[in-house]
Design an enzyme around this catalytic site. Structure first.
Site, PDB file in Angstrom:
ATOM      1  N   LYS A  57       0.836  -1.210   0.000  1.00 37.71           N
ATOM      2  CA  LYS A  57       0.000   0.000   0.000  1.00 37.71           C
ATOM      3  C   LYS A  57       0.868   1.258   0.000  1.00 37.71           C
ATOM      4  CE  LYS A  57      -4.356  -1.680   1.825  1.00 37.71           C
ATOM      5  NZ  LYS A  57      -5.336  -1.613   2.915  1.00 37.71           N
ATOM      6  N   LYS A 103      -9.870  -5.276  -5.078  1.00 38.39           N
ATOM      7  CA  LYS A 103     -10.770  -4.172  -5.411  1.00 38.39           C
ATOM      8  C   LYS A 103     -10.005  -2.990  -5.981  1.00 38.39           C
ATOM      9  CE  LYS A 103     -10.817  -3.379  -0.459  1.00 38.39           C
ATOM     10  NZ  LYS A 103     -11.309  -4.090   0.685  1.00 38.39           N
ATOM     11  N   LYS A 139      -3.812 -11.837  -6.635  1.00 33.71           N
ATOM     12  CA  LYS A 139      -5.149 -11.976  -6.040  1.00 33.71           C
ATOM     13  C   LYS A 139      -6.111 -10.989  -6.689  1.00 33.71           C
ATOM     14  CE  LYS A 139      -5.706  -8.724  -2.256  1.00 33.71           C
ATOM     15  NZ  LYS A 139      -6.110  -8.346  -0.941  1.00 33.71           N
TER      16      LYS A 139
HETATM   17  P1  TYM Z   1     -10.666  -6.448   3.234  1.00 31.53           P
HETATM   18  O1  TYM Z   1     -11.790  -5.491   3.410  1.00 31.53           O
HETATM   19  O2  TYM Z   1      -9.556  -6.070   2.336  1.00 31.53           O
HETATM   20  O3  TYM Z   1     -11.211  -7.824   2.739  1.00 31.53           O
HETATM   21  C1  TYM Z   1     -12.322  -8.463   3.376  1.00 31.53           C
HETATM   22  C2  TYM Z   1     -12.169  -9.974   3.350  1.00 31.53           C
HETATM   23  O4  TYM Z   1     -12.121 -10.468   2.017  1.00 31.53           O
HETATM   24  C3  TYM Z   1     -11.002 -11.342   1.872  1.00 31.53           C
HETATM   25  N1  TYM Z   1     -10.495 -11.266   0.485  1.00 31.53           N
HETATM   26  C4  TYM Z   1     -10.298 -12.331  -0.324  1.00 31.53           C
HETATM   27  N2  TYM Z   1     -10.479 -13.651  -0.132  1.00 31.53           N
HETATM   28  C5  TYM Z   1     -10.185 -14.484  -1.170  1.00 31.53           C
HETATM   29  N3  TYM Z   1      -9.721 -14.051  -2.381  1.00 31.53           N
HETATM   30  C6  TYM Z   1      -9.545 -12.735  -2.614  1.00 31.53           C
HETATM   31  N4  TYM Z   1      -9.112 -12.335  -3.807  1.00 31.53           N
HETATM   32  C7  TYM Z   1      -9.827 -11.805  -1.558  1.00 31.53           C
HETATM   33  N5  TYM Z   1      -9.750 -10.442  -1.451  1.00 31.53           N
HETATM   34  C8  TYM Z   1     -10.170 -10.139  -0.192  1.00 31.53           C
HETATM   35  C9  TYM Z   1      -9.992 -10.801   2.879  1.00 31.53           C
HETATM   36  O5  TYM Z   1      -9.051 -11.772   3.236  1.00 31.53           O
HETATM   37  C10 TYM Z   1     -10.881 -10.450   4.038  1.00 31.53           C
HETATM   38  O6  TYM Z   1     -11.179 -11.593   4.821  1.00 31.53           O
HETATM   39  N6  TYM Z   1      -8.162  -5.667   7.426  1.00 31.53           N
HETATM   40  C11 TYM Z   1      -9.280  -6.372   6.879  1.00 31.53           C
HETATM   41  C12 TYM Z   1     -10.583  -6.018   7.573  1.00 31.53           C
HETATM   42  C13 TYM Z   1     -10.521  -6.197   9.033  1.00 31.53           C
HETATM   43  C14 TYM Z   1     -10.573  -7.441   9.737  1.00 31.53           C
HETATM   44  C15 TYM Z   1     -10.494  -7.087  11.108  1.00 31.53           C
HETATM   45  C16 TYM Z   1     -10.645  -8.763   9.327  1.00 31.53           C
HETATM   46  C17 TYM Z   1     -10.450  -5.204   9.944  1.00 31.53           C
HETATM   47  N7  TYM Z   1     -10.428  -5.755  11.211  1.00 31.53           N
HETATM   48  C18 TYM Z   1     -10.514  -8.079  12.102  1.00 31.53           C
HETATM   49  C19 TYM Z   1     -10.675  -9.749  10.337  1.00 31.53           C
HETATM   50  C20 TYM Z   1     -10.591  -9.388  11.691  1.00 31.53           C
HETATM   51  C21 TYM Z   1      -9.417  -5.991   5.419  1.00 31.53           C
HETATM   52  O7  TYM Z   1      -9.038  -4.936   5.014  1.00 31.53           O
HETATM   53  O8  TYM Z   1     -10.084  -6.861   4.657  1.00 31.53           O
END
Ligand code: TYM
Length: 332
Positions: A114, A199, A196
């Site tokens: 990032k 978004k 991967k």
């Molecule tokens: P975020 O918002 O980027 O993504 C949300 C969830 O989607 C999963 N994910 C994927 N899984 C499979 N293939 C992909 N291409 C893919 N892209 C995204 C991510 O692994 C995630 O589970 N920091 C976290 C949000 C967060 C969080 C937490 C998660 C904040 N606090 C506490 C768990 C526990 C995030 O930005 O995810």
């Protein structure tokens, strides 16, 4: 009655959610909600580590809740809330900052990625992101954290921070475990299956957004990169493109990979890609409709969030108060 285990997860609010988020996270949650006490947050405090348009952030926060509900997460069973509605997250994050080393944060893969992408705005929040995530998880005495594989490092560091605190004081935090889907923990980009599906991808044609309509979904799958040879076989090393498509098909149809392969035995890539596109679009359309219906009922959504914030605060404040006591904060 035996106490149920606690499950915690969150997603950042955005209109750009992809089927990766759906498969890696939300779909898993709907399957697990009957077996755990679940907390699902909308991580708006994480979201502001990159610049947001305030009106959009407000809007995507609600549409995220509508999406959780449209995917079948039941507000009677699960606590759904907005991260900033529970001040304990910021408060615990501050304490945990003093148990986290700068070097550890600098080494986080996502921070490095990032920082490269937002070189003009490498703010302290971006670096502190994993500590806030640790605070999220640890406040609820969480047993399991269902996430996609890209979050592995963040869950690991949460465990390290918790262990460090527990060793210095006495057991205070439960040590959480990450939980990954057997199939679908990493969905890849349709045009570059070595990456991967994200978004924030540069080329939106490699990404299926949850908001894409049927024609767009089919068009993107038709253009998806396949591999040399013509066999439709799961082999992530030799056939990353085809394997990614088989994974998506399998998750969206509920079939095993072997059953998915059997569906396409003797068929060509053209038929295969069309079938995957149709399977995905058929599932997305009803979710989109339900999400739109819910979004029209703002007072219902706000009710869910109000009750979620109350229930989450109760649990979170219990942990925070323990922590404050242990570290010697004077309490009145
Ligand atoms: P975020 O918002 O980027 O993504 C949300 C969830 O989607 C999963 N994910 C994927 N899984 C499979 N293939 C992909 N291409 C893919 N892209 C995204 C991510 O692994 C995630 O589970 N920091 C976290 C949000 C967060 C969080 C937490 C998660 C904040 N606090 C506490 C768990 C526990 C995030 O930005 O995810």
């Amino acid at each position: 009655m035996e106490e149920r285990k606690i499950l915690y997860s969150a997603i950042q609010p955005t209109n750009n959610l992809t089927i990766g988020n759906l498969i890696g996270a939300i779909k898993n949650w709907t399957n697990l909600q009957n077996d755990y006490d679940c907390y699902f947050a909308i991580a708006n405090m994480h979201a502001i580590t990159v610049r947001q348009v305030p009106a959009d952030l407000r809007q995507t926060t609600l549409s995220m809740l509508a999406l959780y509900l449209a995917c079948g997460i039941d507000p009677e069973k699960c606590v759904m809330y907005v991260q900033s509605h529970v001040p304990a997250h910021a408060e615990l994050c501050w304490v945990l900052n003093t148990f986290t080393y700068v070097g550890e944060m600098e080494r986080m893969t996502q921070f490095k990625d990032k920082s490269a992408r937002h070189a003009e705005n490498i703010n302290m929040g971006l670096m502190d992101y994993p500590v806030l995530m640790a605070a999220d998880i640890l406040l609820y005495q969480t047993d399991v954290v269902p996430v996609g594989l890209d979050q592995r490092q963040h869950v690991e560091i949460s465990r390290d921070i918790a262990q460090r605190f527990n060793n210095i004081y006495s057991p205070t935090f439960k040590i959480p475990e990450a939980l990954y889907m057997k199939v679908g923990a990493k969905i890849n980009d349709l045009l570059d299956p070595s990456k991967k599906m994200s978004k924030s991808a540069e080329n939106p044609n490699g990404v299926i957004y949850l908001s894409d309509d049927k024609d767009t979904v089919i068009r993107k799958f038709k253009r998806a990169v396949t591999d040399s040879g013509s066999e439709i076989k799961y082999d992530p090393e030799a056939k990353p493109g085809v394997s990614n498509l088989l994974t998506i098909y399998s998750v969206f149809t509920g079939k095993t990979i072997a059953e998915a392969e059997a569906d396409f035995a003797g068929k060509g890539y053209g038929d295969f890609k069309l079938a995957v596109g149709e399977a995905v679009a058929d599932k997305l359309t009803p979710i989109q409709k339900e999400q739109a219906r819910l979004l029209a009922d703002k007072s219902y959504l706000e009710g869910v969030l109000r009750s979620g914030a109350e229930r989450a605060s109760r649990t979170a404040n219990r942990t925070l108060s323990k922590v404050y006591k242990k570290i010697g904060f004077y309490q009145l």
